[in-house]
Scaffold this motif. Structure first.
Motif, PDB file in Angstrom:
ATOM      1  N   ALA A  71     -28.581 -13.632  65.882  1.00  0.00           N
ATOM      2  CA  ALA A  71     -29.600 -14.004  64.895  1.00  0.00           C
ATOM      3  C   ALA A  71     -30.874 -14.498  65.567  1.00  0.00           C
ATOM      4  O   ALA A  71     -31.956 -14.393  64.991  1.00  0.00           O
ATOM      5  N   ARG A  72     -30.784 -15.011  66.796  1.00  0.00           N
ATOM      6  CA  ARG A  72     -31.974 -15.483  67.518  1.00  0.00           C
ATOM      7  C   ARG A  72     -32.949 -14.343  67.790  1.00  0.00           C
ATOM      8  O   ARG A  72     -34.141 -14.588  67.944  1.00  0.00           O
ATOM      9  N   ASN A  73     -32.462 -13.126  67.872  1.00  0.00           N
ATOM     10  CA  ASN A  73     -33.323 -11.956  68.077  1.00  0.00           C
ATOM     11  C   ASN A  73     -33.578 -11.200  66.771  1.00  0.00           C
ATOM     12  O   ASN A  73     -34.691 -10.760  66.511  1.00  0.00           O
ATOM     13  N   ILE A  74     -32.535 -11.039  65.987  1.00  0.00           N
ATOM     14  CA  ILE A  74     -32.633 -10.228  64.765  1.00  0.00           C
ATOM     15  C   ILE A  74     -33.514 -10.906  63.719  1.00  0.00           C
ATOM     16  O   ILE A  74     -34.339 -10.255  63.079  1.00  0.00           O
ATOM     17  N   ASP A 117     -35.210 -20.237  67.815  1.00  0.00           N
ATOM     18  CA  ASP A 117     -34.407 -21.458  67.653  1.00  0.00           C
ATOM     19  C   ASP A 117     -33.995 -21.670  66.199  1.00  0.00           C
ATOM     20  O   ASP A 117     -32.858 -22.057  65.918  1.00  0.00           O
ATOM     21  N   HIS A 118     -34.911 -21.410  65.272  1.00  0.00           N
ATOM     22  CA  HIS A 118     -34.594 -21.548  63.845  1.00  0.00           C
ATOM     23  C   HIS A 118     -33.386 -20.686  63.476  1.00  0.00           C
ATOM     24  O   HIS A 118     -32.441 -21.154  62.837  1.00  0.00           O
ATOM     25  N   TYR A 119     -33.405 -19.427  63.896  1.00  0.00           N
ATOM     26  CA  TYR A 119     -32.316 -18.516  63.534  1.00  0.00           C
ATOM     27  C   TYR A 119     -31.043 -18.817  64.315  1.00  0.00           C
ATOM     28  O   TYR A 119     -29.938 -18.607  63.788  1.00  0.00           O
ATOM     29  N   GLY A 120     -31.167 -19.323  65.503  1.00  0.00           N
ATOM     30  CA  GLY A 120     -29.982 -19.749  66.239  1.00  0.00           C
ATOM     31  C   GLY A 120     -29.274 -20.894  65.531  1.00  0.00           C
ATOM     32  O   GLY A 120     -28.045 -20.868  65.344  1.00  0.00           O
ATOM     33  N   ARG A 121     -30.054 -21.896  65.092  1.00  0.00           N
ATOM     34  CA  ARG A 121     -29.457 -23.034  64.372  1.00  0.00           C
ATOM     35  C   ARG A 121     -28.888 -22.577  63.025  1.00  0.00           C
ATOM     36  O   ARG A 121     -27.800 -23.005  62.622  1.00  0.00           O
ATOM     37  N   ALA A 122     -29.607 -21.705  62.330  1.00  0.00           N
ATOM     38  CA  ALA A 122     -29.140 -21.224  61.017  1.00  0.00           C
ATOM     39  C   ALA A 122     -27.814 -20.475  61.171  1.00  0.00           C
ATOM     40  O   ALA A 122     -26.903 -20.620  60.346  1.00  0.00           O
TER      41      ALA A 122
END
Length: 178
Positions: free
Chosen positions: A132-135, A169-174
């Motif tokens: 998700a950090r990339n996608i 970072d937002h998508y990594g945490r999500a």
């Protein structure tokens, strides 16, 4: 306790998506709103000439259930990706599976119109190897290119670099929270 959230620099893209638990597992979910009828937004997402303005185009006969998609936003001579259509209910619902090699992405969108305003809800099922950090930043970027085109701007006015740098970072945490 310190705050580990990295501040988003002024002028950088704002994360507008989430990662949610869906029927098939974790799903990336992004929305955009357009002051336009659903049928017009549908055309921007499905008609090859309008789609090509912001991401790519398809060739083939969709009535067969599959087309070849060319993602020109990433280069002028892309290899085609098979896109199998699994749901098509114009102008409101679409789903499909795109694949390149062993990788398959389950993508869908819904268009809901109220009082001449259409909300696009885009989803991608996140498989075991999907990051998700990339996608997430990638789809934020592409959907902002769509917004730019619909506002009469050239999609190339949306630069890629700030998306990965500020939204990963937002998508990594999500994703970790699901």
């Amino acid at each position: 306790m310190s705050d580990t959230t990295t501040p988003i620099p002024a002028g950088a893209p704002t994360p507008r998506g989430t990662v949610e638990h869906g029927p098939e597992g974790a799903e990336l979910v992004l929305t955009r709103t357009f002051r336009a009828p659903a049928a017009d937004v549908w055309a921007s997402l499905t008609e090859p000439d309008r789609l090509s303005r912001w991401i790519g185009y398809w060739e083939g006969d969709p009535s067969t259930g599959a087309v070849q998609f060319y993602m020109t936003a990433e280069g002028d001579d892309p290899d085609p990706e098979e896109y199998r259509i699994t749901r098509c209910e114009p102008p409101h619902r679409f789903a499909g599976v795109t694949s390149t090699g062993d990788d398959a992405w389950h993508l869908s969108f819904d268009l809901d119109e109220e009082d001449g305003v259409t909300t696009l809800t885009f989803r991608q099922v996140l498989g075991p190897g999907d990051d998700a950090r990339n996608i997430g930043p990638g789809w934020e970027y592409y959907l902002d290119r769509l917004v730019a085109v619909r506002e009469g701007r050239d999609a190339t006015t949306v630069p890629w670099e700030p998306y990965l740098a500020t939204l990963a970072d937002h998508y990594g945490r999500a994703s970790d929270a699901v």
